[in-house]
Design a protein around this motif. Structure first.
Motif, PDB file in Angstrom:
ATOM      1  N   ALA A  76     -42.459  40.632  18.668  1.00 63.54           N
ATOM      2  CA  ALA A  76     -41.726  39.943  19.737  1.00 63.54           C
ATOM      3  C   ALA A  76     -42.369  40.191  21.094  1.00 63.54           C
ATOM      4  O   ALA A  76     -42.392  39.302  21.958  1.00 63.54           O
ATOM      5  CB  ALA A  76     -40.270  40.402  19.752  1.00 63.54           C
ATOM      6  N   SER A  77     -42.917  41.383  21.286  1.00 70.84           N
ATOM      7  CA  SER A  77     -43.523  41.708  22.581  1.00 70.84           C
ATOM      8  C   SER A  77     -44.738  40.825  22.873  1.00 70.84           C
ATOM      9  O   SER A  77     -44.981  40.437  24.022  1.00 70.84           O
ATOM     10  CB  SER A  77     -43.922  43.193  22.626  1.00 70.84           C
ATOM     11  OG  SER A  77     -44.998  43.476  21.747  1.00 70.84           O
TER      12      SER A  77
ATOM     13  N   TRP B 282     -36.769  45.024  19.320  1.00 71.50           N
ATOM     14  CA  TRP B 282     -37.060  43.869  18.474  1.00 71.50           C
ATOM     15  C   TRP B 282     -38.371  43.973  17.695  1.00 71.50           C
ATOM     16  O   TRP B 282     -38.700  43.088  16.923  1.00 71.50           O
ATOM     17  CB  TRP B 282     -37.089  42.601  19.318  1.00 71.50           C
ATOM     18  CG  TRP B 282     -35.738  42.220  19.851  1.00 71.50           C
ATOM     19  CD1 TRP B 282     -34.567  42.153  19.155  1.00 71.50           C
ATOM     20  CD2 TRP B 282     -35.433  41.872  21.197  1.00 71.50           C
ATOM     21  NE1 TRP B 282     -33.547  41.771  19.986  1.00 71.50           N
ATOM     22  CE2 TRP B 282     -34.035  41.594  21.248  1.00 71.50           C
ATOM     23  CE3 TRP B 282     -36.172  41.759  22.372  1.00 71.50           C
ATOM     24  CZ2 TRP B 282     -33.399  41.211  22.425  1.00 71.50           C
ATOM     25  CZ3 TRP B 282     -35.534  41.378  23.535  1.00 71.50           C
ATOM     26  CH2 TRP B 282     -34.163  41.113  23.547  1.00 71.50           C
TER      27      TRP B 282
ATOM     28  N   ALA C 277     -48.702  37.792  17.261  1.00 72.45           N
ATOM     29  CA  ALA C 277     -47.469  38.112  16.533  1.00 72.45           C
ATOM     30  C   ALA C 277     -47.489  37.621  15.094  1.00 72.45           C
ATOM     31  O   ALA C 277     -46.714  38.105  14.264  1.00 72.45           O
ATOM     32  CB  ALA C 277     -46.274  37.494  17.263  1.00 72.45           C
TER      33      ALA C 277
END
Length: 435
Positions: A162-163, A158, A90
């Protein structure tokens, strides 16, 4: 199967599920990632494939480490590394950053399959091996099924970063539970004496005594002299090619050719994976029943492997299927065959391998063979799509390889995987001199 042994099977199911959740996270987020970093289909193919490079490179060393230090420590180390790499994806800001994160993730994930095979050999009677291996392997399909829905929704709401944080965090929860509860049957206090005795007495097939192999286990150099080990590895390769075609390109295929949103793609990608979880476990149970008459170490499980590969080859019909519901049915059948092949093929390896000391090394060799094909699949598909503007030939190539795999298992896996007679004789002479 006792519910107590069932807890160990559940641990392995979750390990495989988390492993594949982290693998498919990139595929679910492929469209926004490609847009943000301006990546072509060919570049995405290399990115999809990248984690397999380090995964395959570390498999054989990981097999030796697991045989030496045990699955508890090495599974913990592996999931810590790959979960951290997934979460830190991320934070990347370039294509090279994505590439590094995937390479580190692949190195950590190299522990998963050898750990699973080792734990199954330690914890389960030989008569339950097919079903438990199917439970473990079905986690590989439950992961994409769950991940496709949940992470698809997270990406839509999001964003893709975020995943990856959420996917990586799940692994640390499993790690804490694993270190707290898992031990070998001999060390586990919550097993009854009767169940512990059953596990220890029935987890070997009896081939060691018959073949006279050294109980200390052999080296990989001796194991790879067996045609059966090569046959299992080649069969795995033909199967894994299609598995990674689905894992890396299926969401993009649905979005591009069926004009679906990321959220809708998540649900449709999850459907064939969810179906394959249940049918894969059923196939493992049926294979155990099939072997009761002929014996586990007869090698008859190869027939079930070949049948599963032929079923998976229904993927050849994908280019001519237009209806989305019929397409889901075809993909579900094909994925069921692929999932069943992996679990049955790993069980066949355990059936034909006399010495439990060699399990992690042998399974690592087979998984390396499979992932050589696996690392080619995303790249080859990228080039096929770029050259033809279509996915049709990608599915045809995969279907042909599945048929080749069926022929391979029927012809090359007909003998136990054991050291050569000369190696056994040298071992006996050394033992006699020592005595």
């Amino acid at each position: 199967m006792s519910y107590r042994r069932g807890w160990t099977a559940f641990f392995l199911f979750l390990l495989a599920m988390i492993n594949y959740m982290d693998r498919i996270a990139l595929s679910i987020a492929a469209k926004p990632i490609a847009a943000e970093f301006h990546l072509s289909a060919v570049a995405m193919g290399y990115l999809f494939s990248s984690f397999i490079w380090s995964y395959a490179l570390f498999l054989l060393p990981m097999g030796y480490l697991i045989d030496r230090f045990g699955p508890r420590k090495m599974a913990g180390a592996g999931i810590f590394v790959w979960s951290a790499a997934t979460a830190l994806t991320a934070a990347v800001s370039s294509f090279s950053g994505l590439l590094v994160a995937r390479l580190v993730m692949g190195a950590g994930e190299s522990s998963s399959n050898p750990v699973g095979a080792k734990v199954i050999r330690q914890w389960f009677p030989a008569s339950e091996r097919g079903m438990v291996m199917a439970i473990f392997n079905s986690g590989s399909y439950a992961g994409p099924a769950i991940c496709s829905v949940i992470l698809g929704a997270i990406v839509a709401v999001w964003g893709w970063r975020a995943s990856f944080i959420i996917a990586g965090g799940i692994g640390f929860v499993w790690l804490a539970a694993w270190l707290l509860f898992f031990r070998t049957p001999e060390e586990t206090k919550w097993l009854s004496d009767a169940e512990r005795r059953k596990i220890v007495e029935e987890r070997e097939t009896g081939q060691v005594a018959k073949s006279g192999d050294d109980q200390s286990g052999g080296g990989l150099r001796q194991l790879i002299k067996s045609p059966s080990l090569w046959g299992i590895a080649l069969t795995q390769g033909c199967n894994v090619y299609t598995q990674y075609l689905f894992l890396t390109w299926l969401p993009s295929y649905l979005q591009t050719t069926r004009n679906l949103s990321i959220k809708d793609t998540g649900w449709l990608t999850a459907t064939p994976y969810a179906v394959s979880v249940l049918l894969c476990i059923a196939s493992g149970y049926l294979s155990d029943l099939y072997l009761k008459k002929g014996g586990v170490n007869s090698g008859r499980r190869r027939n079930a492997v070949a049948l599963a590969l032929v079923i998976a080859a229904v993927i050849l019909s994908v280019p001519v299927v237009d209806n989305i519901y019929l397409l889901m049915a075809v993909l579900s059948i094909s994925l069921t065959g692929i999932a069943s092949t992996t679990s049955l093929n790993f069980s066949l390896l355990n059936d034909l391998l006399p010495n439990s000391k060699d399990v992690a090394k042998a399974i690592a060799f087979v998984v390396v063979g499979g992932n050589i094909f696996g690392m080619i699949a995303p790249i080859a598909t990228g080039y096929v799509v770029a050259a033809t503007g279509s996915y049709n030939w990608a599915f045809v190539i995969a279907g042909i390889l599945l048929i080749v795999g069926a022929l391979t298992t029927l012809t090359l896996t007909r003998r136990p995987i054991s050291p050569t007679h000369s190696a056994v004789r040298r071992a006996h002479l050394c033992s006699a001199k020592t005595a």
